[in-house]
Design a protein around this motif. Structure first.
Motif, PDB file in Angstrom:
ATOM      1  N   GLY A  82       0.873  -1.176   0.003  1.00  0.00           N
ATOM      2  CA  GLY A  82       0.119  -0.189   0.090  1.00  0.00           C
ATOM      3  C   GLY A  82       0.620   1.371   0.060  1.00  0.00           C
ATOM      4  N   ASP A  83       2.252   1.135   0.162  1.00  0.00           N
ATOM      5  CA  ASP A  83       2.974   2.256   0.344  1.00  0.00           C
ATOM      6  C   ASP A  83       3.033   2.875  -1.409  1.00  0.00           C
ATOM      7  OD1 ASP A  83       3.308   2.270   2.771  1.00  0.00           O
ATOM      8  OD2 ASP A  83       5.280   1.715   3.024  1.00  0.00           O
ATOM      9  N   ARG A  84       3.361   4.207  -1.351  1.00  0.00           N
ATOM     10  CA  ARG A  84       3.741   4.739  -2.626  1.00  0.00           C
ATOM     11  C   ARG A  84       5.235   4.874  -2.693  1.00  0.00           C
ATOM     12  NH1 ARG A  84      -0.519   8.914  -4.928  1.00  0.00           N
ATOM     13  NH2 ARG A  84      -2.445   7.701  -4.989  1.00  0.00           N
ATOM     14  N   VAL A  85       5.713   4.386  -3.692  1.00  0.00           N
ATOM     15  CA  VAL A  85       7.323   4.406  -3.926  1.00  0.00           C
ATOM     16  C   VAL A  85       7.587   4.922  -5.389  1.00  0.00           C
ATOM     17  CG1 VAL A  85       7.478   2.715  -2.312  1.00  0.00           C
ATOM     18  CG2 VAL A  85       7.184   1.928  -4.640  1.00  0.00           C
ATOM     19  N   ALA A  86       8.851   5.217  -5.614  1.00  0.00           N
ATOM     20  CA  ALA A  86       9.597   5.655  -6.779  1.00  0.00           C
ATOM     21  C   ALA A  86      10.752   4.581  -6.911  1.00  0.00           C
ATOM     22  CB  ALA A  86       9.666   7.086  -6.973  1.00  0.00           C
ATOM     23  N   GLY A  87      11.215   4.347  -8.039  1.00  0.00           N
ATOM     24  CA  GLY A  87      12.251   3.545  -8.310  1.00  0.00           C
ATOM     25  C   GLY A  87      12.739   3.643  -9.683  1.00  0.00           C
ATOM     26  N   GLN A  88      14.189   3.149  -9.781  1.00  0.00           N
ATOM     27  CA  GLN A  88      14.776   3.303 -11.152  1.00  0.00           C
ATOM     28  C   GLN A  88      15.547   1.957 -11.319  1.00  0.00           C
ATOM     29  OE1 GLN A  88      17.529   6.541 -10.435  1.00  0.00           O
ATOM     30  NE2 GLN A  88      15.927   7.766  -9.651  1.00  0.00           N
ATOM     31  N   GLY A  89      15.787   1.905 -12.503  1.00  0.00           N
ATOM     32  CA  GLY A  89      16.896   0.684 -13.017  1.00  0.00           C
ATOM     33  C   GLY A  89      16.818   0.812 -14.309  1.00  0.00           C
ATOM     34  N   MET A  90      17.724  -0.254 -14.917  1.00  0.00           N
ATOM     35  CA  MET A  90      18.151   0.057 -16.446  1.00  0.00           C
ATOM     36  C   MET A  90      17.001  -0.298 -17.308  1.00  0.00           C
ATOM     37  SD  MET A  90      21.813  -1.846 -16.733  1.00  0.00           S
ATOM     38  CE  MET A  90      21.981  -1.310 -18.259  1.00  0.00           C
ATOM     39  N   ALA A  91      16.105  -1.079 -16.840  1.00  0.00           N
ATOM     40  CA  ALA A  91      14.847  -1.446 -17.599  1.00  0.00           C
ATOM     41  C   ALA A  91      13.514  -2.104 -16.661  1.00  0.00           C
ATOM     42  CB  ALA A  91      15.088  -2.590 -18.319  1.00  0.00           C
ATOM     43  N   GLY A  92      12.573  -2.280 -17.396  1.00  0.00           N
ATOM     44  CA  GLY A  92      11.402  -3.244 -16.544  1.00  0.00           C
ATOM     45  C   GLY A  92      10.259  -2.029 -16.257  1.00  0.00           C
ATOM     46  N   ALA A  93      10.291  -0.955 -16.579  1.00  0.00           N
ATOM     47  CA  ALA A  93       9.408  -0.047 -15.859  1.00  0.00           C
ATOM     48  C   ALA A  93       8.111   0.098 -16.786  1.00  0.00           C
ATOM     49  CB  ALA A  93       9.832   1.500 -15.620  1.00  0.00           C
ATOM     50  N   PHE A  94       8.254  -0.036 -18.287  1.00  0.00           N
ATOM     51  CA  PHE A  94       7.029   0.114 -19.089  1.00  0.00           C
ATOM     52  C   PHE A  94       6.352  -1.199 -19.098  1.00  0.00           C
ATOM     53  CE2 PHE A  94       9.498   2.839 -22.208  1.00  0.00           C
ATOM     54  CZ  PHE A  94       9.753   3.860 -21.214  1.00  0.00           C
ATOM     55  N   ALA A  95       5.714  -1.495 -17.685  1.00  0.00           N
ATOM     56  CA  ALA A  95       4.788  -2.561 -17.538  1.00  0.00           C
ATOM     57  C   ALA A  95       3.964  -2.353 -16.436  1.00  0.00           C
ATOM     58  CB  ALA A  95       5.525  -3.786 -17.091  1.00  0.00           C
ATOM     59  N   GLU A  96       2.779  -2.828 -16.366  1.00  0.00           N
ATOM     60  CA  GLU A  96       1.801  -2.808 -15.172  1.00  0.00           C
ATOM     61  C   GLU A  96       2.365  -2.986 -13.987  1.00  0.00           C
ATOM     62  OE1 GLU A  96      -2.436  -3.021 -17.599  1.00  0.00           O
ATOM     63  OE2 GLU A  96      -1.672  -5.166 -16.764  1.00  0.00           O
ATOM     64  N   ARG A  97       3.329  -4.036 -13.690  1.00  0.00           N
ATOM     65  CA  ARG A  97       3.862  -4.171 -12.355  1.00  0.00           C
ATOM     66  C   ARG A  97       5.506  -4.340 -12.751  1.00  0.00           C
ATOM     67  NH1 ARG A  97       0.456  -7.424  -8.294  1.00  0.00           N
ATOM     68  NH2 ARG A  97      -1.581  -6.756  -8.799  1.00  0.00           N
ATOM     69  N   ILE A  98       6.272  -4.331 -11.673  1.00  0.00           N
ATOM     70  CA  ILE A  98       7.564  -4.337 -11.505  1.00  0.00           C
ATOM     71  C   ILE A  98       8.153  -4.940 -10.498  1.00  0.00           C
ATOM     72  CG2 ILE A  98       8.031  -1.821 -10.995  1.00  0.00           C
ATOM     73  CD1 ILE A  98      10.651  -1.956 -12.822  1.00  0.00           C
ATOM     74  N   ARG A  99       9.226  -5.685 -10.506  1.00  0.00           N
ATOM     75  CA  ARG A  99       9.870  -6.381  -9.312  1.00  0.00           C
ATOM     76  C   ARG A  99      11.179  -5.745  -9.090  1.00  0.00           C
ATOM     77  NH1 ARG A  99      10.522 -12.359  -9.802  1.00  0.00           N
ATOM     78  NH2 ARG A  99      12.214 -11.675 -11.266  1.00  0.00           N
ATOM     79  N   ARG A 100      11.296  -5.040  -8.021  1.00  0.00           N
ATOM     80  CA  ARG A 100      12.783  -4.462  -7.592  1.00  0.00           C
ATOM     81  C   ARG A 100      12.961  -4.758  -6.220  1.00  0.00           C
ATOM     82  NH1 ARG A 100      16.048  -3.093 -10.506  1.00  0.00           N
ATOM     83  NH2 ARG A 100      16.718  -1.075  -9.414  1.00  0.00           N
ATOM     84  N   PRO A 101      14.629  -4.776  -6.057  1.00  0.00           N
ATOM     85  CA  PRO A 101      14.888  -4.999  -4.727  1.00  0.00           C
ATOM     86  C   PRO A 101      14.643  -3.682  -3.789  1.00  0.00           C
ATOM     87  CG  PRO A 101      16.672  -5.143  -6.208  1.00  0.00           C
ATOM     88  CD  PRO A 101      15.721  -4.711  -7.049  1.00  0.00           C
ATOM     89  N   ALA A 102      14.137  -4.195  -2.581  1.00  0.00           N
ATOM     90  CA  ALA A 102      13.313  -3.234  -1.798  1.00  0.00           C
ATOM     91  C   ALA A 102      14.430  -2.069  -1.375  1.00  0.00           C
ATOM     92  CB  ALA A 102      12.981  -4.006  -0.387  1.00  0.00           C
ATOM     93  N   ASP A 103      15.429  -2.039  -1.284  1.00  0.00           N
ATOM     94  CA  ASP A 103      16.328  -1.026  -0.814  1.00  0.00           C
ATOM     95  C   ASP A 103      16.307  -0.175  -2.036  1.00  0.00           C
ATOM     96  OD1 ASP A 103      18.258  -2.483  -2.403  1.00  0.00           O
ATOM     97  OD2 ASP A 103      19.457  -2.981  -0.808  1.00  0.00           O
ATOM     98  N   SER A 104      16.254  -0.292  -3.156  1.00  0.00           N
ATOM     99  CA  SER A 104      16.517   0.367  -4.399  1.00  0.00           C
ATOM    100  C   SER A 104      15.233   1.333  -4.667  1.00  0.00           C
ATOM    101  CB  SER A 104      16.589  -0.592  -5.678  1.00  0.00           C
ATOM    102  OG  SER A 104      15.445  -1.057  -6.134  1.00  0.00           O
ATOM    103  N   VAL A 105      14.186   1.271  -3.764  1.00  0.00           N
ATOM    104  CA  VAL A 105      12.915   2.029  -3.953  1.00  0.00           C
ATOM    105  C   VAL A 105      12.883   3.051  -3.186  1.00  0.00           C
ATOM    106  CG1 VAL A 105      11.527   0.297  -5.296  1.00  0.00           C
ATOM    107  CG2 VAL A 105      11.344   0.574  -2.874  1.00  0.00           C
ATOM    108  N   THR A 106      12.243   4.128  -3.554  1.00  0.00           N
ATOM    109  CA  THR A 106      12.392   5.386  -2.698  1.00  0.00           C
ATOM    110  C   THR A 106      10.892   5.557  -1.955  1.00  0.00           C
ATOM    111  OG1 THR A 106      14.169   6.513  -3.553  1.00  0.00           O
ATOM    112  CG2 THR A 106      12.689   8.009  -2.066  1.00  0.00           C
ATOM    113  N   PRO A 107      10.759   5.371  -0.504  1.00  0.00           N
ATOM    114  CA  PRO A 107       9.204   5.810  -0.208  1.00  0.00           C
ATOM    115  C   PRO A 107       8.877   7.130  -0.276  1.00  0.00           C
ATOM    116  CG  PRO A 107      10.574   4.537   1.536  1.00  0.00           C
ATOM    117  CD  PRO A 107      11.566   5.130   0.433  1.00  0.00           C
ATOM    118  N   LEU A 108       7.528   7.215  -0.668  1.00  0.00           N
ATOM    119  CA  LEU A 108       7.019   8.808  -0.943  1.00  0.00           C
ATOM    120  C   LEU A 108       5.763   9.018   0.177  1.00  0.00           C
ATOM    121  CD1 LEU A 108       6.647   8.190  -4.811  1.00  0.00           C
ATOM    122  CD2 LEU A 108       8.375   9.531  -3.385  1.00  0.00           C
ATOM    123  N   ALA A 109       5.529   9.995   0.163  1.00  0.00           N
ATOM    124  CA  ALA A 109       4.352  10.526   1.005  1.00  0.00           C
ATOM    125  C   ALA A 109       2.966   9.815   0.640  1.00  0.00           C
ATOM    126  CB  ALA A 109       4.181  11.927   1.116  1.00  0.00           C
TER     127      ALA A 109
END
Length: 330
Positions: A82-109
């Motif tokens: 339920g948390d809102r987050v932002a993230g980055q990586g070389m690829a994978g973002a143009f999809a309805e879901r993405i898996r990323r290491p938890a320490d690579s995403v930034t929690p948002l308000a």
């Protein structure tokens, strides 16, 4: 889930939409429902196999996203479902879901604008560290930014002003000139209306102390010649498709420092500076400073979105939105 797929390297017109299984998180991963994904010039390069690092096909393009956490791995405590987050990586973002290491995403308000969060990641980090840590911009200096109406360029205009510099925005059309003026550029040079670029630069600012160049080509040497003695010239890319060959006698005679900036290498090799820049940039974001989003396309129109960036007709950032993002719900 629906994902954009590059099944063979080539133009954006070769991309397809494909139904893929939803990703499952590993012990240290999160799965994010993507609401928005920014479109960057590097995405085009990955698709065309023209970047310094090659991604073997098939793959899902897209390097930055924002959304809502759908699942977390058993060892994840940093974020929750339920948390809102932002993230980055070389690829994978143009999809309805993405898996990323938890320490690579930034929690948002909880009320964060996910489109703005997706759009203000890579480009703002690139522009800020290039200006702050590599060019060492000082208050009152003139910073010339090429491609100033694009993603990195528009971020550099805004962030250069935040660093106390005066900014000369170099653009290729009257519409882009108007856009950069609205962003706060102190002066604008429209290449479509200028025959003698070097003379015009000196007329507008006397010569830049810093050049942030993401275009390359013949323009790079012209601006290097216009730079003040002991200035700093930072190259961050070659959107023109032409890598300039700089005469070293110019560097010698003008005592100019020429540097390169690539965000992945900077983060890897200068982690302390990168961490400091990230903290400072987050403080600026908390003040409401972020990307100017000029165009939004549904995920299904990815080719059109990428073509807009490739043809350099966009101002500011171009963003893809998923069905979840358009609905405004997880």
């Amino acid at each position: 889930m629906i994902a954009v797929r590059c099944t063979r390297h080539g133009p954006p017109e070769d991309l397809i939409l494909q139904e893929l299984p939803d990703p499952a998180p590993g012990p240290d991963d999160v799965v994010v429902i993507v609401h928005a994904a920014a479109v960057n010039f590097t995405d085009l390069l990955f698709v065309a196999d023209g970047y310094q690092v090659s991604l073997p096909a098939p793959f899902t393009p897209g390097s930055e996203f924002a959304g809502v956490v759908a699942e977390v791995g058993e060892r994840v405590t940093r974020v929750a479902v339920g948390d809102r987050v932002a993230g980055q990586g070389m690829a994978g973002a143009f999809a309805e879901r993405i898996r990323r290491p938890a320490d690579s995403v930034t929690p948002l308000a909880p009320d964060a604008d996910l489109v703005a969060a997706a759009a203000s990641g890579v480009t703002f980090a690139t522009a800020y560290s290039a200006l702050r840590s590599v060019a060492d911009v000082r208050p009152g200096e003139w910073v010339t930014v090429t491609g100033a109406a694009g993603g990195v360029g528009s971020a550099a205009v805004v962030l250069g002003k935040e660093l106390g510099a005066r900014v000369l925005a170099v653009v290729s059309s009257p519409a882009k000139a108007e856009f950069c003026t609205a962003l706060g550029a102190d002066a604008v040079l429209d290449l479509s209306r200028t025959e003698d670029v070097r003379a015009r630069v000196r007329e507008l600012c006397g010569g830049p102390d810093v050049v942030l160049d993401q275009v390359g080509g013949e323009l790079a040497e012209v601006l290097l010649r216009a730079t003040r003695r002991r200035g700093r010239f930072v190259t961050v890319g070659f959107a023109s498709g032409v890598i300039p060959r700089i005469p070293l006698n110019l560097v010698l005679l003008k005592d100019v420092t020429v540097k390169g900036f690539e965000i992945r290498g900077f983060t890897e090799h200068e982690p302390e500076a990168a961490a400091r820049d990230a903290v400072e940039l987050e403080a600026l974001r908390d003040k409401g400073i972020g990307a100017a989003v000029s165009a939004r396309f549904p995920l299904e129109r990815v080719t059109e979105a990428l073509r807009t960036v490739a043809d350099r007709t966009a101002t500011g950032k171009v963003v893809l939105t998923t069905a979840a993002g358009r609905a405004g719900a997880p």
